[in-house]
Design a protein around this motif. Sequence first.
Motif, PDB file in Angstrom:
ATOM      1  N   ALA A 107      41.795  -8.711 -33.674  1.00 25.55           N
ATOM      2  CA  ALA A 107      42.509  -9.227 -32.722  1.00 25.55           C
ATOM      3  C   ALA A 107      43.318 -10.200 -33.327  1.00 25.55           C
ATOM      4  CB  ALA A 107      41.773 -10.288 -31.679  1.00 25.55           C
ATOM      5  N   TRP A 108      43.175 -10.870 -34.548  1.00 23.49           N
ATOM      6  CA  TRP A 108      43.920 -11.783 -35.363  1.00 23.49           C
ATOM      7  C   TRP A 108      45.144 -10.858 -35.802  1.00 23.49           C
ATOM      8  CZ3 TRP A 108      45.671 -16.396 -35.493  1.00 23.49           C
ATOM      9  CH2 TRP A 108      46.347 -16.883 -36.505  1.00 23.49           C
ATOM     10  N   ARG A 109      44.802  -9.831 -36.564  1.00 27.65           N
ATOM     11  CA  ARG A 109      45.738  -8.906 -37.117  1.00 27.65           C
ATOM     12  C   ARG A 109      46.769  -8.089 -36.118  1.00 27.65           C
ATOM     13  NH1 ARG A 109      44.616  -7.527 -43.246  1.00 27.65           N
ATOM     14  NH2 ARG A 109      42.463  -8.611 -43.389  1.00 27.65           N
ATOM     15  N   LEU A 110      46.273  -7.882 -34.843  1.00 24.47           N
ATOM     16  CA  LEU A 110      47.177  -7.051 -33.955  1.00 24.47           C
ATOM     17  C   LEU A 110      47.975  -7.922 -33.168  1.00 24.47           C
ATOM     18  CD1 LEU A 110      44.300  -4.423 -32.805  1.00 24.47           C
ATOM     19  CD2 LEU A 110      46.432  -3.892 -34.068  1.00 24.47           C
ATOM     20  N   ARG A 111      47.880  -9.186 -33.320  1.00 22.35           N
ATOM     21  CA  ARG A 111      48.640 -10.168 -32.200  1.00 22.35           C
ATOM     22  C   ARG A 111      50.296 -10.042 -32.645  1.00 22.35           C
ATOM     23  NH1 ARG A 111      48.394 -12.873 -36.883  1.00 22.35           N
ATOM     24  NH2 ARG A 111      49.220 -14.672 -37.210  1.00 22.35           N
ATOM     25  N   GLY A 163      47.100  -7.757 -24.344  1.00 20.78           N
ATOM     26  CA  GLY A 163      47.543  -7.528 -22.772  1.00 20.78           C
ATOM     27  C   GLY A 163      48.927  -7.957 -22.457  1.00 20.78           C
ATOM     28  N   GLU A 164      49.417  -7.837 -21.112  1.00 20.30           N
ATOM     29  CA  GLU A 164      50.553  -7.981 -20.661  1.00 20.30           C
ATOM     30  C   GLU A 164      51.006  -9.479 -20.602  1.00 20.30           C
ATOM     31  OE1 GLU A 164      52.653  -5.325 -18.645  1.00 20.30           O
ATOM     32  OE2 GLU A 164      51.735  -4.175 -20.198  1.00 20.30           O
ATOM     33  N   GLU A 165      49.910 -10.268 -20.113  1.00 24.76           N
ATOM     34  CA  GLU A 165      50.115 -11.766 -19.734  1.00 24.76           C
ATOM     35  C   GLU A 165      50.515 -12.521 -21.195  1.00 24.76           C
ATOM     36  OE1 GLU A 165      47.902 -15.347 -17.462  1.00 24.76           O
ATOM     37  OE2 GLU A 165      47.147 -13.162 -17.359  1.00 24.76           O
ATOM     38  N   GLU A 166      51.367 -13.336 -21.043  1.00 22.37           N
ATOM     39  CA  GLU A 166      51.913 -14.344 -22.144  1.00 22.37           C
ATOM     40  C   GLU A 166      51.367 -15.664 -22.149  1.00 22.37           C
ATOM     41  OE1 GLU A 166      56.141 -14.217 -22.801  1.00 22.37           O
ATOM     42  OE2 GLU A 166      56.338 -11.964 -22.796  1.00 22.37           O
ATOM     43  N   TYR A 167      50.950 -16.103 -23.124  1.00 23.82           N
ATOM     44  CA  TYR A 167      50.336 -17.347 -23.121  1.00 23.82           C
ATOM     45  C   TYR A 167      51.134 -18.226 -24.240  1.00 23.82           C
ATOM     46  CZ  TYR A 167      46.327 -14.882 -21.413  1.00 23.82           C
ATOM     47  OH  TYR A 167      45.268 -14.328 -20.552  1.00 23.82           O
ATOM     48  N   ASP A 168      51.102 -19.552 -23.782  1.00 25.62           N
ATOM     49  CA  ASP A 168      51.455 -20.727 -24.827  1.00 25.62           C
ATOM     50  C   ASP A 168      50.641 -21.028 -25.745  1.00 25.62           C
ATOM     51  OD1 ASP A 168      54.109 -21.009 -23.116  1.00 25.62           O
ATOM     52  OD2 ASP A 168      52.866 -21.935 -21.701  1.00 25.62           O
ATOM     53  N   VAL A 169      49.471 -20.886 -25.525  1.00 23.90           N
ATOM     54  CA  VAL A 169      48.445 -21.308 -26.522  1.00 23.90           C
ATOM     55  C   VAL A 169      47.089 -20.899 -26.110  1.00 23.90           C
ATOM     56  CG1 VAL A 169      48.146 -23.770 -25.510  1.00 23.90           C
ATOM     57  CG2 VAL A 169      47.502 -23.145 -27.675  1.00 23.90           C
ATOM     58  N   LEU A 170      46.124 -20.672 -27.078  1.00 19.17           N
ATOM     59  CA  LEU A 170      44.802 -20.036 -26.410  1.00 19.17           C
ATOM     60  C   LEU A 170      43.573 -20.941 -26.894  1.00 19.17           C
ATOM     61  CD1 LEU A 170      45.255 -16.180 -27.514  1.00 19.17           C
ATOM     62  CD2 LEU A 170      45.224 -17.289 -25.066  1.00 19.17           C
ATOM     63  N   ALA A 171      42.723 -21.227 -26.050  1.00 18.91           N
ATOM     64  CA  ALA A 171      41.385 -22.037 -26.439  1.00 18.91           C
ATOM     65  C   ALA A 171      40.373 -21.135 -26.922  1.00 18.91           C
ATOM     66  CB  ALA A 171      41.093 -22.917 -25.299  1.00 18.91           C
ATOM     67  N   VAL A 172      39.856 -21.088 -28.332  1.00 15.62           N
ATOM     68  CA  VAL A 172      39.206 -19.935 -28.735  1.00 15.62           C
ATOM     69  C   VAL A 172      37.823 -20.507 -29.143  1.00 15.62           C
ATOM     70  CG1 VAL A 172      39.088 -18.076 -30.366  1.00 15.62           C
ATOM     71  CG2 VAL A 172      41.465 -18.808 -29.633  1.00 15.62           C
ATOM     72  N   GLU A 173      36.803 -19.880 -28.537  1.00 17.76           N
ATOM     73  CA  GLU A 173      35.431 -20.188 -28.837  1.00 17.76           C
ATOM     74  C   GLU A 173      34.935 -19.033 -29.863  1.00 17.76           C
ATOM     75  OE1 GLU A 173      30.668 -19.946 -27.476  1.00 17.76           O
ATOM     76  OE2 GLU A 173      32.240 -20.416 -25.896  1.00 17.76           O
ATOM     77  N   ASP A 214      41.856  -8.310 -25.499  1.00 18.52           N
ATOM     78  CA  ASP A 214      42.624  -8.288 -24.325  1.00 18.52           C
ATOM     79  C   ASP A 214      43.846  -9.292 -24.262  1.00 18.52           C
ATOM     80  OD1 ASP A 214      41.299  -6.170 -23.281  1.00 18.52           O
ATOM     81  OD2 ASP A 214      39.864  -7.434 -22.097  1.00 18.52           O
ATOM     82  N   ALA A 215      43.613 -10.626 -24.765  1.00 15.81           N
ATOM     83  CA  ALA A 215      44.291 -11.577 -24.849  1.00 15.81           C
ATOM     84  C   ALA A 215      45.490 -11.320 -25.603  1.00 15.81           C
ATOM     85  CB  ALA A 215      43.670 -13.010 -25.352  1.00 15.81           C
ATOM     86  N   VAL A 216      45.344 -10.927 -26.734  1.00 15.30           N
ATOM     87  CA  VAL A 216      46.559 -10.738 -27.567  1.00 15.30           C
ATOM     88  C   VAL A 216      47.249  -9.240 -27.327  1.00 15.30           C
ATOM     89  CG1 VAL A 216      45.397 -12.178 -29.589  1.00 15.30           C
ATOM     90  CG2 VAL A 216      45.304  -9.504 -29.713  1.00 15.30           C
ATOM     91  N   PRO A 268      53.961 -11.209 -33.761  1.00 20.77           N
ATOM     92  CA  PRO A 268      54.400 -12.271 -34.489  1.00 20.77           C
ATOM     93  C   PRO A 268      54.763 -13.633 -34.017  1.00 20.77           C
ATOM     94  CG  PRO A 268      55.543 -10.214 -35.051  1.00 20.77           C
ATOM     95  CD  PRO A 268      54.630 -10.192 -33.927  1.00 20.77           C
ATOM     96  N   ASP A 269      55.107 -13.528 -32.587  1.00 19.30           N
ATOM     97  CA  ASP A 269      55.513 -14.685 -31.640  1.00 19.30           C
ATOM     98  C   ASP A 269      54.484 -15.058 -30.779  1.00 19.30           C
ATOM     99  OD1 ASP A 269      55.648 -12.403 -30.135  1.00 19.30           O
ATOM    100  OD2 ASP A 269      57.439 -12.857 -29.063  1.00 19.30           O
ATOM    101  N   SER A 270      53.224 -14.398 -31.000  1.00 17.49           N
ATOM    102  CA  SER A 270      52.138 -14.972 -30.021  1.00 17.49           C
ATOM    103  C   SER A 270      51.463 -16.274 -30.130  1.00 17.49           C
ATOM    104  CB  SER A 270      50.954 -13.548 -30.284  1.00 17.49           C
ATOM    105  OG  SER A 270      50.395 -13.954 -31.398  1.00 17.49           O
TER     106      SER A 270
END
Length: 477
Positions: A112-116, A166-176, A162-164, A118-120
């Motif tokens: 997921a980290w590698r596929l995000r 998906g269609e939805e755009e996020y400002d920041v992710l809270a990651v466990e 899904d988060a990185v 650049p502006d994610s």
Amino acid sequence: MGSGKVTSSAPSEFRGKHITVAGLGVSGVPAAKVLHGLGAHVTVVNDGDDERARAQAAELEQLGVTVRLGDGATLPEGTDLIVTAPGWKPDKPLFAAAERAGVPVWGDVELAWRLRRPDSAPWLAVTGTNGKTTTVQMLASILEAAGLRTAAVGNIGVSLLDAVLGEEEYDVLAVELSSYQLHWAPSLRAHSAVVLNLAPDHLDWHGSLQAYAADKGRIYEGNRVACVYNVADKATEDLVREADVEEGCRAVGFTLGTPGPSQLGVVEGILVDRAFVEDRYRSAQELAEVSDVNPPAPHNVANALAAAALARAFGVPATAVRDGLRAFTPDAHRIAHVADVDGVAYVDDSKATNTHAAEASLAAYEPVVWIAGGLAKGATFDELVAGAAKRLRGAVLIGRDRALIREALARHAPEVPVVDLDRTDTGAMLQAVQEARRLARPGDTVLLAPACASMDMFANYNRRGEAFAQAVRELSA
């Protein structure tokens, strides 16, 4: 302190590659689908060959993914990369074969980290032996209160892939992130991160406490703004010292006491920030009241401070910390008050599946009639019992490894009455609650904080908590 290199992969890099996905389940199936969709030749290998695995295999095979059930040890010929489910132990023969062949191994978090893009959205990352899920959910609630588009992801909620992607755009992710996930995520670089606490857990997987701590500590690698640590747990601060972070990244502590400079803490019932203020040597910012934390047990206040620290590192205003904590509702079976019966409080903390979690739970109440036991997972109970002995009115023991707790009670709390229930049928929890009621007096708390896993008697800790709550309801009826 050095700098953390950020690595990402263009989706096109996977086209035509031969990628082996180790394990089906909640992370393996989505990873296989994503990689197949990117044009990779995907083979899934899986140890088990049960009904669920066959159903998942059939679904993937319809897409054109190759699945080998009952053989997770052999490296498929021509493999360029392995993407593993986080639970696969590092000593598996598959990984030894990969090392000999020079094949890299990633987890689903690394993928997921590698596929995000650049502006994610940047990641605010949380790990620790206990409190991860609650802290991530508090953090997401605070970020939402600040008007930010966010989600609780990773080990809970939305899948990271899904988060990185998906269609939805996020400002920041809270990651466990679990220690397993961190082990297989070598290039992860968070905006800011916290290790909440460290206690022996999953040692059968990691091999030693040192290896477990080192995997937890990976969360700090390459942090840009803040490495948040627990002042009361020196091991977490040691991990910050050892981390290779971006220039200018700061160490920020959280404490249940009065905070020093670069710390968040508690002063006269108020959560205060002396880290993200202009003059941290002479001023402090009020964030919220302890009563805004639900429930305000000490370990939960610590979770709230850790969440607040990560949110403040991201620039969230103080009012959003207060509003987010007030809006937060904890998940079921985490120090949940079930009912008061005849002046006795009944509290369900079935999620306390190890000694460290049970210790925090027991510290929140006194006097306590303690319901404990289950699968010990190699744990010992002397330290837990010695620390809680003065709080105990009595103990009711259930489950397969209850003798280990009974022996610790005999050594460190010989005056505490103990009921040892030698039964594992569906009525065992009702009898445990009835025995606890007999031991309790008005003003006491009957606390289910098992310090053990549940699978000897229940499908999971949720079912165990539900059985406790049902038994309490039968008492009050």
